[in-house]
Design an enzyme around this catalytic site. Sequence first.
Site, PDB file in Angstrom:
ATOM      1  N   ASP A 103       0.865  -1.176   0.000  1.00 25.61           N
ATOM      2  CA  ASP A 103       0.000   0.000   0.000  1.00 25.61           C
ATOM      3  C   ASP A 103       0.905   1.230   0.000  1.00 25.61           C
ATOM      4  OD1 ASP A 103      -2.541   1.472   0.582  1.00 25.61           O
ATOM      5  OD2 ASP A 103      -3.159  -0.532   1.236  1.00 25.61           O
ATOM      6  N   ASP A 211      -2.932   4.721  -2.320  1.00 27.73           N
ATOM      7  CA  ASP A 211      -3.989   5.277  -1.464  1.00 27.73           C
ATOM      8  C   ASP A 211      -4.395   6.670  -1.947  1.00 27.73           C
ATOM      9  OD1 ASP A 211      -5.345   4.835   1.202  1.00 27.73           O
ATOM     10  OD2 ASP A 211      -4.361   6.732   1.651  1.00 27.73           O
ATOM     11  N   GLU A 268      -6.600   4.352  -5.906  1.00 25.93           N
ATOM     12  CA  GLU A 268      -7.949   4.592  -5.362  1.00 25.93           C
ATOM     13  C   GLU A 268      -8.442   5.919  -5.922  1.00 25.93           C
ATOM     14  OE1 GLU A 268      -9.504   4.039  -0.877  1.00 25.93           O
ATOM     15  OE2 GLU A 268      -7.782   5.297  -1.221  1.00 25.93           O
ATOM     16  N   HIS A 345     -10.831  -3.384   2.922  1.00 27.01           N
ATOM     17  CA  HIS A 345     -10.780  -3.089   4.361  1.00 27.01           C
ATOM     18  C   HIS A 345     -11.622  -1.878   4.762  1.00 27.01           C
ATOM     19  CE1 HIS A 345      -8.042  -0.422   2.406  1.00 27.01           C
ATOM     20  NE2 HIS A 345      -7.990   0.315   3.488  1.00 27.01           N
ATOM     21  N   ASP A 346     -12.153  -1.159   3.783  1.00 29.83           N
ATOM     22  CA  ASP A 346     -12.983   0.023   4.082  1.00 29.83           C
ATOM     23  C   ASP A 346     -14.470  -0.264   3.914  1.00 29.83           C
ATOM     24  OD1 ASP A 346     -10.749   1.602   4.526  1.00 29.83           O
ATOM     25  OD2 ASP A 346     -10.637   2.276   2.445  1.00 29.83           O
TER      26      ASP A 346
HETATM   27  C1  NOJ Z   1      -8.084   5.067   2.039  1.00 28.89           C
HETATM   28  C2  NOJ Z   1      -7.779   3.860   2.863  1.00 28.89           C
HETATM   29  O1  NOJ Z   1      -8.255   2.728   2.193  1.00 28.89           O
HETATM   30  C3  NOJ Z   1      -8.424   4.058   4.202  1.00 28.89           C
HETATM   31  O2  NOJ Z   1      -8.403   2.904   5.000  1.00 28.89           O
HETATM   32  C4  NOJ Z   1      -7.728   5.210   4.884  1.00 28.89           C
HETATM   33  O3  NOJ Z   1      -8.406   5.521   6.077  1.00 28.89           O
HETATM   34  C5  NOJ Z   1      -7.690   6.456   3.997  1.00 28.89           C
HETATM   35  N1  NOJ Z   1      -7.423   6.197   2.616  1.00 28.89           N
HETATM   36  C6  NOJ Z   1      -6.646   7.420   4.483  1.00 28.89           C
HETATM   37  O4  NOJ Z   1      -5.364   6.937   4.165  1.00 28.89           O
END
Ligand code: NOJ
Length: 597
Positions: A103, A211, A268, A345-346
Amino acid sequence: MTVTARDKQWWKQAVVYQIYPASFCDSNGDGIGDLPGITSKLDYIASLGVDVIWICPMYDSPQVDMGYDISNYEDIYRPYGTVQDMETLIKETHARGMRIMLDLVINHTSDQHAWFKESRASKDSPKRDWYVWRPAKYSPTGERLPPNNWRCNFGGGSAWEWEEETQEYYLHLFATEQPDLNWENAETRKAIYASAMEFWLDRDVDGFRVDTVNMYSKPPTLPDAPIVDPETPYQPAGLIYCNGPRMHEFLTEMNVILEKYGAITVGELPCTPDTQRVLKYVSAKAKQLNMVFQFDVVDVGMGKTHKFETTPRNFTLPDFKAAIDLTQALIRGTDGWSTVFLENHDQARSVSRFTDDRPEYRVRGAKLLALMEACLSGTQYVYQGQEIGLVNVPKDSYPVENYLDIDSSLFYNMVKERYGADNKVELDKAFAAVQYLARDHARVPIPWNGKAKYGGFSEAAEKAGKEVAQPWMKPHPLAGEINVASQLDDPDSVLAFWRKMLRFRRDHADLLVYGDFKDLCPQDKDLFMFVKEPEHSGEGVLVVLNFTTEEQTWAVPSFAELGMPHARELVPIMTTHGGKSPVGQLAAFEGQVYLLK
Ligand code: NOJ
């Protein structure tokens, strides 16, 4: 573009398995997942048919945002292990013919990173300009105000934090402890590339999941966001701070390094609803990113001003299908590429969000989604636990105090503050949203063995006779029913089905990975029917999915309606239910695939 003309690449056909280090496997019994734990499960991962693993941040971090707040890119969070453990993991991954992505979190660091400590020390610090500092604004009555009205991504507060010592605000698009780096500064960028990228590329990693990749370049005047939530001074501003004017210049610069190592990237891409804009990141010609994560599908049913300001299942099947169509459209007639994912994970668990997680339906729901995903175009991502059909933690057996994520806890506290800690109606509403959408659901420790302590999260340590600590998050209350061990040898399990589907996808890659997608009934509230086809004559597939708890019938379309007038036969080649339903019928949550030839 024809299927054969579409440029084929190993990473387009790859299956990527995402690992969340804290919750994957604990090798030493301290209740926190670790790198040796991941290494110990590589054979299991390879046995699923995975080509690449992606490890969520394992860097040194105070863990305010579970490692997305990095204090040192070149070291490992000690409970996870050491740089040497990481080198072992890289070597062992390669030894099994898989690749490894890390990541890359470089929009911000932790406030405990040496760079920020130096930056905040004084206005004259040589690193002052490495972060985004601005003076206060003042209201007509002399009240001190942040430089603009941007809301940060967690809770409902400002994206600016006042520093008393140096009398300026710093920008943090995420938590207060995650200050944004100043990408305008060329020296900062060079340091980021060396520390976060080259350090690990030199240790043989094969690529990065990038990210929040579209937030590096902010609009120079930092304008206010339009007011959509009049109840607060801080407004969602993603559409303003994402995709700033220098984004592509920065990515081009990063690519000089990435290309040298042949590294792949998936970025992302939040707040980018416009397909043409997305294409600027993933067009092969543009050489920016190999792939992006668009959020259309996983955002379905979320609140408009705040993700949790919604009620469970606040969407229709046509909404879900329209979002899928958007991601599939990315490759239609373009040189761009797409990704297929329902979890990470989000996100809460897909079975709970998009099907029905009651005991009688959850296996069917998991298989239906596995079949659907395996038939969509783009690179396929599978999140840990998805392959065993894990569902959200249940409402009754997992109280709100067990939710630890900064996103859900700040939201819940905000509701308490806004409406009062004794406002049962508002708090129940907030808990219902959290139980449906919280990131915590994806972060509960993986239940490896329902018969072992804590769902077998620390099984190896337990077997070695060590004292095993309670996992950092309370174990899944359903670990006894949904776990890896009980599915390993069960041919009817969700796990067996995922393995089968990943093989199926590989065997029919021309159509399933690369084919053109066409939704046959976008407005149907119960069924999802789509074809995957080459532009020119050849075989195609028809996919029929029942998203309801009822039996459904469907009228078999003619070959002309399917867009394949030259086809002569409809041959069933896959089903979630063992081939019992005749053509034209679907059991509850059944999915079927037909070859058109
Ligand atoms: C996206 C990540 O997937 C998430 O878990 C994180 O809180 C935010 N970006 C900030 O880095």
